[in-house]
Design a protein around this motif. Sequence first.
Motif, PDB file in Angstrom:
ATOM      1  N   PRO A   2       0.809  -1.232   0.000  1.00 14.26           N
ATOM      2  CA  PRO A   2       0.000   0.000   0.000  1.00 14.26           C
ATOM      3  C   PRO A   2       0.837   1.275   0.000  1.00 14.26           C
ATOM      4  O   PRO A   2       0.404   2.289  -0.552  1.00 14.26           O
ATOM      5  N   GLY A   3       2.034   1.217   0.616  1.00 16.01           N
ATOM      6  CA  GLY A   3       2.907   2.389   0.584  1.00 16.01           C
ATOM      7  C   GLY A   3       3.355   2.718  -0.828  1.00 16.01           C
ATOM      8  O   GLY A   3       3.486   3.902  -1.194  1.00 16.01           O
ATOM      9  N   TYR A   4       3.591   1.694  -1.629  1.00 18.47           N
ATOM     10  CA  TYR A   4       3.960   1.915  -3.029  1.00 18.47           C
ATOM     11  C   TYR A   4       2.779   2.506  -3.797  1.00 18.47           C
ATOM     12  O   TYR A   4       2.960   3.366  -4.663  1.00 18.47           O
TER      13      TYR A   4
ATOM     14  N   GLU B  34      -3.077   1.977 -11.423  1.00 19.17           N
ATOM     15  CA  GLU B  34      -2.189   0.992 -10.802  1.00 19.17           C
ATOM     16  C   GLU B  34      -2.282   1.079  -9.277  1.00 19.17           C
ATOM     17  O   GLU B  34      -2.330   0.047  -8.588  1.00 19.17           O
ATOM     18  N   ALA B  35      -2.325   2.303  -8.739  1.00 18.76           N
ATOM     19  CA  ALA B  35      -2.450   2.480  -7.297  1.00 18.76           C
ATOM     20  C   ALA B  35      -3.752   1.868  -6.789  1.00 18.76           C
ATOM     21  O   ALA B  35      -3.787   1.191  -5.742  1.00 18.76           O
TER      22      ALA B  35
ATOM     23  N   ASP C  49      -4.357  -1.103  -4.012  1.00 22.40           N
ATOM     24  CA  ASP C  49      -5.225  -0.886  -2.847  1.00 22.40           C
ATOM     25  C   ASP C  49      -6.297  -1.964  -2.751  1.00 22.40           C
ATOM     26  O   ASP C  49      -6.594  -2.475  -1.661  1.00 22.40           O
ATOM     27  N   ARG C  50      -6.915  -2.267  -3.884  1.00 26.63           N
ATOM     28  CA  ARG C  50      -8.002  -3.237  -3.900  1.00 26.63           C
ATOM     29  C   ARG C  50      -7.513  -4.592  -3.381  1.00 26.63           C
ATOM     30  O   ARG C  50      -8.195  -5.263  -2.589  1.00 26.63           O
TER      31      ARG C  50
ATOM     32  N   PRO D  29     -10.176   3.704   3.666  1.00 26.25           N
ATOM     33  CA  PRO D  29     -10.094   5.116   3.262  1.00 26.25           C
ATOM     34  C   PRO D  29      -9.043   5.408   2.190  1.00 26.25           C
ATOM     35  O   PRO D  29      -9.255   6.291   1.363  1.00 26.25           O
ATOM     36  N   GLN D  30      -7.922   4.679   2.185  1.00 27.85           N
ATOM     37  CA  GLN D  30      -6.926   4.930   1.145  1.00 27.85           C
ATOM     38  C   GLN D  30      -7.484   4.582  -0.227  1.00 27.85           C
ATOM     39  O   GLN D  30      -7.229   5.303  -1.202  1.00 27.85           O
TER      40      GLN D  30
END
Length: 281
Positions: free
Chosen positions: A176-178, A204-205, A209-210, A218-219
């Motif tokens: 998730p940080g990436y 891509e983000a 996350d998914r 929330p992210q």
Amino acid sequence: AHYARAARLARTPEALTNAANLAWKSGDYRTALRMGEERVARAREEEDPNALSYALDRYATFLQWSGRLAEAEELFREALQIDKDTIGEAHPAYAARLNNLALVLRARGDLAEAERLFRQALEIDKATIGEAHPDHAIGLNNLAGVLLARGDLVEAERLFRQALEIDRAALGEAHPGYATDLNNLAHVLETRGDLAAAERMYREALKIDRAALGEAHPQYANHAINLANLLAQTGRPEEAGPLFEAGLKVREAALGDGHPDTVMAREALAAFREGEAEAEG
């Protein structure tokens, strides 16, 4: 689930800390706040200043994410003073406190002071944990965010890319940080007009996350709304609408109706619908 059960069975400082941190990472901010507040109360009864500093810092972080910025700033400053008096100003934990205080100052609009603290924290990290550490990447992201807000897009992009490469090596591309790094870089690219590259990174983000956090986090909501904004700008309302609605739903559940992020999402959805109505008319 195990941390939460441990905290129910024995509300020790360690159990409360672990349960609060995991609740926050999972997006359950209400539970994190409740446990964080209890942990601070316990820490004030102890004689370990480092434990109190950590408890204050975590609870202040939960307060910040809940929109209670003035309370968060007060506790961050208290934690910072404790660290200054105990571990000193050359310690990585002191740098972390500087970063967290600077985040609140940035949110409250004091960009100059936030930038100064972010730069101070980065210098401490360079001398202690080194420039390949994920915490250093967090500091780079934070400084880049201030520079972006102040209009220095070129330097902001450079720092976002540097943070992305650190986390790619340290955390991997499924973390998730990436995903946060990708989202941040996408935002500056969108601001600079490179919409195709920005869209690719937003998508891509969101995919990361998914898989890592789920669609109720929330992210995920934050990144979904960012992608929705770009899609709306580029004339794809059929894709943008569901993302706006999903993001708002998550923020309402996780943050509450009155949280600034929830209000922002609601206004963004309303503006989107208004624009669609005008287009149809």
